[in-house]
Design a protein around this motif. Structure first.
Motif, mmCIF file in Angstrom:
data_model
loop_
_atom_site.group_PDB
_atom_site.id
_atom_site.type_symbol
_atom_site.label_atom_id
_atom_site.label_comp_id
_atom_site.label_asym_id
_atom_site.label_seq_id
_atom_site.Cartn_x
_atom_site.Cartn_y
_atom_site.Cartn_z
ATOM 1 N N ALA A 246 0.817 4.045 -2.863
ATOM 2 C CA ALA A 246 0.381 5.402 -2.519
ATOM 3 C C ALA A 246 1.345 6.458 -3.044
ATOM 4 C CB ALA A 246 0.234 5.539 -1.002
ATOM 5 N N LYS A 247 2.635 6.121 -3.084
ATOM 6 C CA LYS A 247 3.598 7.100 -3.596
ATOM 7 C C LYS A 247 3.881 6.917 -5.090
ATOM 8 C CE LYS A 247 7.645 4.433 -2.070
ATOM 9 N NZ LYS A 247 8.813 4.413 -1.164
ATOM 10 N N GLY A 248 3.102 6.044 -5.738
ATOM 11 C CA GLY A 248 3.207 5.882 -7.181
ATOM 12 C C GLY A 248 4.264 4.926 -7.651
ATOM 13 N N ASP A 249 4.924 4.212 -6.729
ATOM 14 C CA ASP A 249 5.932 3.221 -7.113
ATOM 15 C C ASP A 249 5.232 1.866 -7.272
ATOM 16 O OD1 ASP A 249 8.126 1.703 -7.607
ATOM 17 O OD2 ASP A 249 9.254 2.327 -5.825
ATOM 18 N N LYS B 262 0.830 -1.214 0.000
ATOM 19 C CA LYS B 262 0.000 0.000 0.000
ATOM 20 C C LYS B 262 0.862 1.261 0.000
ATOM 21 C CE LYS B 262 -4.129 -1.731 2.431
ATOM 22 N NZ LYS B 262 -4.915 -1.592 3.675
ATOM 23 N N ALA B 263 1.925 1.244 0.788
ATOM 24 C CA ALA B 263 2.780 2.434 0.892
ATOM 25 C C ALA B 263 3.437 2.744 -0.455
ATOM 26 C CB ALA B 263 3.847 2.221 1.963
ATOM 27 N N ASN B 264 3.925 1.715 -1.132
ATOM 28 C CA ASN B 264 4.552 1.934 -2.433
ATOM 29 C C ASN B 264 3.537 2.397 -3.473
ATOM 30 O OD1 ASN B 264 7.544 1.184 -2.476
ATOM 31 N ND2 ASN B 264 6.694 -0.574 -1.398
ATOM 32 N N ASP C 200 -5.543 2.570 -9.761
ATOM 33 C CA ASP C 200 -4.805 3.829 -9.606
ATOM 34 C C ASP C 200 -3.699 3.954 -10.644
ATOM 35 O OD1 ASP C 200 -6.407 4.516 -7.500
ATOM 36 O OD2 ASP C 200 -4.946 4.007 -5.936
ATOM 37 N N GLU C 201 -3.001 2.853 -10.917
ATOM 38 C CA GLU C 201 -1.941 2.945 -11.930
ATOM 39 C C GLU C 201 -2.539 3.163 -13.316
ATOM 40 O OE1 GLU C 201 2.080 0.877 -13.710
ATOM 41 O OE2 GLU C 201 0.734 -0.355 -12.493
#
Length: 760
Positions: free
Chosen positions: A117-120, A113-115, A151-152
């Protein structure tokens, strides 16, 4: 001293905290090392995070028995665990020291989720992949993964990467068919892709995209297909009308380009099929895409594929190979009729036109002194005992000894000034003004579906493939292996193979120092990763029959049962790729140069020039060869050269990449390895080996001599053998008559026709 219970508990707790901190410090190195390995690649481990009173230590422990998030940490008592770094020792952690417990699957999901969320997203998918493999049912995984895909897709769409966005939505559909907003997203992105391709007039892309969306998102209530179906039909009709106007103005090739858009949009349309047939044959001109054309008045040779291709049209060859039969090659001549006596000792040519003086002219040529093996008539002269003219139209050649394939001796090229002895049915003419073609041939005699042939030279592979798709050319020859899948998948395109394999070799310039230094030539062989280059560069990872590394310049045939492989000695393995040995040979040779008092021998060069033809395979292979030889200490400069430039001697080089055709090894080895032949002056052992080949009286004796010659060539290395390939041609499906395996491109050209249908 008796302690109160409260104080005893406090002391025990302090002692335990001290021990926990010590344990935490003890595993810091292990934790730091583990941190270098991404969590998704590690063995499962839960994380116990202590509170501030215990210095917020983080303990990696083996998976805990209670896998319920939030319930793994006890509210009272102790948590029994085993450290990941010391699994044999069980520890008890007071509940009062624990801030939280993170289960392994919980940690994976948080990182994913963290990755995301930052677009990675690439990093996020690594964590999602581990969850999908081992914890597919973990609460929140499916929702988080679906959101990441969505999202991607939105991010890719915003960046204009429509194809990538649509591919992500397909993945989302497969993973979660009822994901919220999926239908709308597909409609929006699909419309964007189709509109962009429509505006760019990429009608093939429009049709493929529309079909792909229908296939990939089946079962979804999309309106996209219905909305675009009518637009596609209207667009095809407009393209047909536009093509008709261009054709009426005499712009046939431009009309074909436009009509190809109608084919792309509506490939099953009978109206478009009829239009294409009419346009393709409107001028009676066959359009052929090539990588280079033959120079005017060029002499066909083993290493001049463009000149050999042209000679099938304009003539200049006593005989042409038509097929391989169990008893040997089948030959024909445009000059007249070829015959051999039963004893295979007499060859006769009866000329169709007695008044042409062909019999006398050919007799005069054969009675001239023998020249080097580079002269195509050299071997026929050498084997002829006598030459006589019978009547006015027949030339009779008596051979010194019976020959296994007398007709093969006649498969020789004539010098340009005598080319009319065996004229072809076509002539090379001046191009019409404004023509985009490079060469034009017009028919002189005979019948066929075309009265003219125009060759278009392409230097860019993608441009050539685009011209084929747009039907601006009927045929594209020399399609490299890595483009065959694309050609095969193109609507309205078919593939065929030439019967004769192509041998790829490095030939030496007559004055290069490499001629005198066999150890350096061996270093070159060892320094080229031929197997890898063939598989990865030439084949592009494809698995195709007939492609193989060579140990000498002799055809291995297209299969084990191919009769053409009779000259190849399978017991001789190609030299392996040994870069260290190559570097060692070069170093030793240079050391010998430095120590030698006699400077008569040319020194080992530190840099060489490699010339190559303007073909896709040669370009790609030579770039790889340059890098490989550079790595072993031999700097290589590449230069591109045409057949005409090489024949005129305008190109300076040490090695040149040659694409050789050996149609009949029994005679072609003389032209290749004989004195003054393609490989240059031959050594005494090579000369003796060739003599055994050309004087062999039976097929069996010839095969044995050829296989012995293979050993000599392998040892002498008069040229650098690389690999064998099979040449593919791509043609429009409505062009019939090419056949499955013609010997060369224009062998069956008289039977080529543009037919109705077949455009699909």
């Amino acid at each position: 001293m008796i302690l109160s219970p409260v104080f005893s508990d406090l002391l025990a707790t302090c002692f335990y905290r001290t021990r926990l901190v010590a344990l935490a410090l003890g595993v810091l190195a292990a934790v730091a090392h583990a941190a270098e390995t991404p969590l998704y690649e590690r063995q499962p481990s839960d994380l116990v995070v202590l509170n501030a009173a215990s210095d917020s230590a983080r303990l990696e422990v083996l998976p805990l028995p209670n896998r319920t998030p939030g319930a793994a940490a006890p509210r009272s008592g102790e948590l029994i665990a085993r450290l990941i770094d010391a699994p044999g020792e069980e520890i008890a952690i007071p509940a009062s020291s624990i801030e939280r417990v993170e289960l392994f699957e919980e940690r994976l999901l948080s990182a994913a989720k963290a990755n995301a969320a930052k677009g990675d997203f690439n990093a996020a998918y690594d964590y999602f992949a581990r969850l999908d493999r081992d914890y597919r049912d973990y609460t929140g995984f499916k929702e988080a993964f679906s959101k990441a895909l969505y999202d991607e897709a939105r991010a890719r769409f915003a960046a204009g990467e429509y194809d990538h966005a649509l591919a992500l939505l397909q993945s989302l559909k497969e993973f979660s068919p009822r994901a919220e907003g999926l239908v709308k997203a597909v409609e929006v992105i699909g419309d964007a892709i189709l509109n962009a391709r429509w505006d760019a007039e990429d009608y093939l892309g429009v049709r493929r995209t529309a079909d792909a969306i229908e296939t990939q998102f089946v079962g979804m209530r999309l309106t996209l297909g219905e909305r675009w179906l009518g637009r596609i039909a209207e667009g095809a009709q407009r393209q047909r009308e536009k093509a008709e106007k261009l054709a009426a103005a005499g712009k046939i090739r431009e009309a074909l380009r436009v009509a190809s858009g109608a084919v792309a949009l509506d490939p099953n349309s009978p109206e478009t099929s009829k239009l294409l047939q009419r346009l393709s044959s409107a001028e009676g001109t066959l359009w052929v895409g090539v990588w280079e054309t033959a120079a005017p008045d060029s002499t066909p040779g083993l290493d001049t594929p463009a000149a050999r291709r042209a000679s099938r049209l304009v003539g200049g060859r006593l005989a042409t190979l038509e097929a391989y039969l169990p008893a040997g090659g089948e030959y024909a001549t445009t000059a007249g009729q070829l015959d051999v006596d039963d004893g295979r000792k007499q060859l006769s040519i009866r000329f169709t036109n007695p008044s042409s003086g062909g019999a006398y002219e050919l007799a005069r040529l054969l009675l001239e002194p023998s020249h080097s093996a580079s002269d195509p008539l050299s071997l026929l002269r050498e084997r002829a005992a006598s030459v006589s003219v019978v009547g006015t139209d027949q030339l009779q050649i008596d051979l010194k000894t019976p020959y296994p394939q007398p007709l093969a001796l006649a498969a020789a090229s004539l010098p340009p000034h005598a080319a009319n002895i065996a004229p072809g049915a076509w002539r090379r003419v001046r191009l019409p003004e404004g023509s985009e073609a490079s060469v034009r041939y017009e028919r002189l005699s005979g019948g066929g579906g075309f009265r003219a042939i125009e060759e278009f030279v392409y230097s860019d592979l993608d441009e050539a493939m685009a011209a084929l798709r747009a039907q601006q050319i009927h045929v594209l020859t020399g399609v490299p292996p890595w483009k065959l899948s694309e050609a095969k998948a193109t609507p309205g395109v078919r593939l065929a193979e030439l019967r004769l394999p192509t041998l790829h070799c490095l030939l030496l310039h007559p004055t290069t120092p490499l001629r005198e230094r066999r150890e350096v030539r061996r270093a070159v062989v060892y320094g080229i990763a031929r197997e890898v280059t063939l598989k990865k560069v030439v084949l592009g990872g494809e698995e195709l029959e007939g492609f193989a590394v060579l140990s000498t310049a002799a055809p291995r045939g297209k299969s084990l049962g191919d009769p053409l492989r009779y000259a190849y000695n399978e017991s001789i393995e190609p030299r392996p790729y040994e870069p260290r040995l190559a570097a060692l040979l070069l170093t030793a040779a240079r050391a010998a140069d430095a120590a030698a008092e006699d400077a008569s021998m040319a020194p080992v060069p530190t840099a060489i020039t490699l010339a190559h033809p303007p073909t896709p395979i040669a370009r790609a292979a030579c770039e790889a060869i340059r890098d490989q030889l550079g790595a072993v200490g031999l700097e290589v400069t590449l230069t591109e050269a045409s057949e005409g430039e090489l024949a005129a001697g305008r190109v300076d080089y040490d090695l040149r990449y040659a694409e050789i055709t050996v149609a009949e090894p029994l005679v072609d080895v003389w032209r290749l390895f004989g004195p003054g032949g393609l490989a240059g002056e031959c050594s005494p052992p090579m000369r003796d080996g060739l003599e055994k080949v050309v004087t062999a009286r039976t097929g069996k004796a010839a095969v044995e001599a050829l296989r012995d010659l293979h050993r000599i060539a392998y040892a002498d290395l008069p040229l650098i053998p690389l690999w064998q390939t099979v040449e593919s041609i791509a043609h429009q499906a409505n062009l019939s008559g090419i056949g499955r395996e013609p010997v060369d491109l224009y062998q069956t050209v008289d039977g080529w026709r543009v037919t109705a249908g077949g455009s699909r």
